[in-house]
Design a protein around this motif. Sequence first.
Motif, PDB file in Angstrom:
ATOM      1  N   ALA A  26       0.997  -1.241  -0.110  1.00  0.00           N
ATOM      2  CA  ALA A  26       0.000  -0.081  -0.053  1.00  0.00           C
ATOM      3  C   ALA A  26       0.979   1.382  -0.049  1.00  0.00           C
ATOM      4  O   ALA A  26       0.727   2.258  -0.895  1.00  0.00           O
ATOM      5  CB  ALA A  26      -1.048   0.060   1.207  1.00  0.00           C
ATOM      6  N   PRO A  27       1.855   1.447   0.864  1.00  0.00           N
ATOM      7  CA  PRO A  27       2.873   2.495   0.930  1.00  0.00           C
ATOM      8  C   PRO A  27       3.493   2.802  -0.573  1.00  0.00           C
ATOM      9  O   PRO A  27       3.923   3.990  -0.765  1.00  0.00           O
ATOM     10  CB  PRO A  27       3.607   2.652   1.964  1.00  0.00           C
ATOM     11  CG  PRO A  27       3.025   1.520   2.693  1.00  0.00           C
ATOM     12  CD  PRO A  27       2.199   0.463   1.924  1.00  0.00           C
ATOM     13  N   LEU A  28       3.597   1.742  -1.031  1.00  0.00           N
ATOM     14  CA  LEU A  28       4.354   2.087  -2.458  1.00  0.00           C
ATOM     15  C   LEU A  28       3.532   2.228  -3.772  1.00  0.00           C
ATOM     16  O   LEU A  28       3.924   2.663  -4.855  1.00  0.00           O
ATOM     17  CB  LEU A  28       5.096   0.662  -2.744  1.00  0.00           C
ATOM     18  CG  LEU A  28       5.959   0.141  -1.670  1.00  0.00           C
ATOM     19  CD1 LEU A  28       6.389  -1.276  -1.950  1.00  0.00           C
ATOM     20  CD2 LEU A  28       7.122   1.109  -1.495  1.00  0.00           C
ATOM     21  N   LEU A  29       2.191   2.088  -3.339  1.00  0.00           N
ATOM     22  CA  LEU A  29       1.436   2.246  -4.562  1.00  0.00           C
ATOM     23  C   LEU A  29       0.568   3.530  -4.620  1.00  0.00           C
ATOM     24  O   LEU A  29       0.215   3.988  -3.774  1.00  0.00           O
ATOM     25  CB  LEU A  29       0.441   1.221  -4.490  1.00  0.00           C
ATOM     26  CG  LEU A  29       0.756  -0.277  -4.640  1.00  0.00           C
ATOM     27  CD1 LEU A  29      -0.453  -1.122  -4.469  1.00  0.00           C
ATOM     28  CD2 LEU A  29       1.355  -0.361  -6.235  1.00  0.00           C
ATOM     29  N   THR A  30       0.327   4.131  -5.866  1.00  0.00           N
ATOM     30  CA  THR A  30      -0.313   5.363  -6.199  1.00  0.00           C
ATOM     31  C   THR A  30      -0.989   5.013  -7.247  1.00  0.00           C
ATOM     32  O   THR A  30      -0.297   4.695  -8.267  1.00  0.00           O
ATOM     33  CB  THR A  30       0.582   6.567  -6.174  1.00  0.00           C
ATOM     34  OG1 THR A  30       1.104   6.522  -4.683  1.00  0.00           O
ATOM     35  CG2 THR A  30      -0.383   7.844  -6.116  1.00  0.00           C
ATOM     36  N   PRO A  31      -2.418   5.449  -7.582  1.00  0.00           N
ATOM     37  CA  PRO A  31      -3.450   5.598  -6.456  1.00  0.00           C
ATOM     38  C   PRO A  31      -3.861   4.551  -5.856  1.00  0.00           C
ATOM     39  O   PRO A  31      -3.562   3.292  -6.216  1.00  0.00           O
ATOM     40  CB  PRO A  31      -4.357   6.289  -7.314  1.00  0.00           C
ATOM     41  CG  PRO A  31      -4.418   5.370  -8.776  1.00  0.00           C
ATOM     42  CD  PRO A  31      -2.960   5.222  -9.054  1.00  0.00           C
ATOM     43  N   PRO A  57     -10.623   8.039   5.283  1.00  0.00           N
ATOM     44  CA  PRO A  57     -10.212   8.980   4.492  1.00  0.00           C
ATOM     45  C   PRO A  57     -10.548   8.503   3.164  1.00  0.00           C
ATOM     46  O   PRO A  57     -10.319   9.192   1.966  1.00  0.00           O
ATOM     47  CB  PRO A  57      -9.207   9.754   4.996  1.00  0.00           C
ATOM     48  CG  PRO A  57      -9.169   9.449   6.505  1.00  0.00           C
ATOM     49  CD  PRO A  57      -9.656   8.097   6.536  1.00  0.00           C
ATOM     50  N   THR A  58      -9.691   7.222   2.814  1.00  0.00           N
ATOM     51  CA  THR A  58      -9.592   6.780   1.511  1.00  0.00           C
ATOM     52  C   THR A  58     -10.735   5.732   0.987  1.00  0.00           C
ATOM     53  O   THR A  58     -10.479   5.277   0.083  1.00  0.00           O
ATOM     54  CB  THR A  58      -8.374   5.970   1.531  1.00  0.00           C
ATOM     55  OG1 THR A  58      -8.610   4.724   2.189  1.00  0.00           O
ATOM     56  CG2 THR A  58      -6.887   6.779   2.151  1.00  0.00           C
ATOM     57  N   ALA A  88     -10.329  10.850  -7.968  1.00  0.00           N
ATOM     58  CA  ALA A  88      -9.114  10.731  -9.008  1.00  0.00           C
ATOM     59  C   ALA A  88      -7.750  10.346  -8.319  1.00  0.00           C
ATOM     60  O   ALA A  88      -7.121   9.380  -8.893  1.00  0.00           O
ATOM     61  CB  ALA A  88      -9.120  12.083  -9.769  1.00  0.00           C
ATOM     62  N   ALA A  89      -7.685  11.100  -7.191  1.00  0.00           N
ATOM     63  CA  ALA A  89      -6.327  10.784  -6.316  1.00  0.00           C
ATOM     64  C   ALA A  89      -6.323   9.638  -5.936  1.00  0.00           C
ATOM     65  O   ALA A  89      -5.308   8.840  -5.922  1.00  0.00           O
ATOM     66  CB  ALA A  89      -6.506  11.940  -5.413  1.00  0.00           C
ATOM     67  N   LEU A  90      -7.382   8.920  -5.481  1.00  0.00           N
ATOM     68  CA  LEU A  90      -7.617   7.430  -4.573  1.00  0.00           C
ATOM     69  C   LEU A  90      -7.498   6.462  -5.799  1.00  0.00           C
ATOM     70  O   LEU A  90      -6.996   5.466  -5.598  1.00  0.00           O
ATOM     71  CB  LEU A  90      -8.531   7.561  -3.660  1.00  0.00           C
ATOM     72  CG  LEU A  90      -8.468   8.606  -2.611  1.00  0.00           C
ATOM     73  CD1 LEU A  90      -9.725   8.792  -1.765  1.00  0.00           C
ATOM     74  CD2 LEU A  90      -7.175   7.966  -1.476  1.00  0.00           C
ATOM     75  N   ALA A  91      -8.469   6.562  -6.633  1.00  0.00           N
ATOM     76  CA  ALA A  91      -8.903   5.431  -7.581  1.00  0.00           C
ATOM     77  C   ALA A  91      -8.494   5.586  -8.826  1.00  0.00           C
ATOM     78  O   ALA A  91      -8.694   4.706  -9.990  1.00  0.00           O
ATOM     79  CB  ALA A  91     -10.196   5.139  -7.267  1.00  0.00           C
ATOM     80  N   GLU A 140     -14.981   3.393 -11.624  1.00  0.00           N
ATOM     81  CA  GLU A 140     -16.631   3.453 -11.665  1.00  0.00           C
ATOM     82  C   GLU A 140     -17.094   4.508 -10.991  1.00  0.00           C
ATOM     83  O   GLU A 140     -17.947   5.269 -11.049  1.00  0.00           O
ATOM     84  CB  GLU A 140     -17.200   2.234 -11.135  1.00  0.00           C
ATOM     85  CG  GLU A 140     -18.798   2.236 -11.123  1.00  0.00           C
ATOM     86  CD  GLU A 140     -19.252   0.927 -10.289  1.00  0.00           C
ATOM     87  OE1 GLU A 140     -20.419   1.151  -9.712  1.00  0.00           O
ATOM     88  OE2 GLU A 140     -18.665  -0.062 -10.390  1.00  0.00           O
ATOM     89  N   GLU A 141     -16.507   4.823  -9.770  1.00  0.00           N
ATOM     90  CA  GLU A 141     -16.896   5.812  -8.699  1.00  0.00           C
ATOM     91  C   GLU A 141     -16.530   7.128  -9.623  1.00  0.00           C
ATOM     92  O   GLU A 141     -17.495   8.068  -9.297  1.00  0.00           O
ATOM     93  CB  GLU A 141     -16.042   5.875  -7.579  1.00  0.00           C
ATOM     94  CG  GLU A 141     -16.563   4.447  -6.654  1.00  0.00           C
ATOM     95  CD  GLU A 141     -15.570   3.167  -6.798  1.00  0.00           C
ATOM     96  OE1 GLU A 141     -15.988   2.265  -6.311  1.00  0.00           O
ATOM     97  OE2 GLU A 141     -14.865   3.286  -8.021  1.00  0.00           O
TER      98      GLU A 141
END
Length: 179
Positions: free
Chosen positions: A21-26, A122-123, A152-155, A160-161
Motif C-alpha cells: 500500500a505505501p508503494l502504490l499510487t493511486p 478517508p480513503t 481521481a487521486a485515490l482510484a 466506476e466511482e
Amino acid sequence: MMKFAIRFFTAAALGMALIAAPLLTPVHAAGDDNPSPPASSSKKEKKGKSSSLEQDRFSAGYRAAYTTVYDRHDYASAIEQLKALGHDEMAAVANLIGYSYRKLGDYKVSQIWYERALKADPTHVKTWQYYGLWQVEQGNRDQAQYHLSRIAALAGTNSEEYRSLAAALEKPPGTGLVY
C-alpha cells in the motif's frame, strides 16, 4: 476446504496489500459488497483466538443489508440491519447507512453518516462518490468537484466511482439524477 482456501487467499491478499500500500499510487478502494469483518475486542481474541463465528455473522448480516439496499431498495429496513451489525464505525457500513438515508430524502442525517464514514477511512472511495452525489443533489457543485478530485487521486479517473460522479456533474443543475 473451500472456506479455508478463501480465508487463506483473503489473508494473503490483505497481507500483500498492507505491505504494498505505501508503494502504490493511486490507492484503490475495496468493493463495498463484502468488506472485511471488523476485528473483535473480545478477551478470547486478545489471547490469540479468533472469532470466526462473529466474523461470519458480520459478513452474512452485511451481505443481507447490502441486498436490501441495492436489490430490494428497502432503505429503512437496510438502516436497521446495518445498525444491528454493531459496527457502524466501519466506513463501508456508515456509508451504506448514509446512502440509505439519502435515498429516503433525509439529507441532514445522510451527511452525518457520510462524514462518519470518511472519518473512519478517508480513503473510502465509495463514500467520496456517494457524498459527492449528495453534494450534486444539494446544488453544491464546487464541493462535488472536490469529491471528484479526491476519487481521481485515490482510484483514478477510469474508476466506476469517478465516472459516476463525473457524469452527474456533467448534467445541468436541477436535472433529475438517477443512481
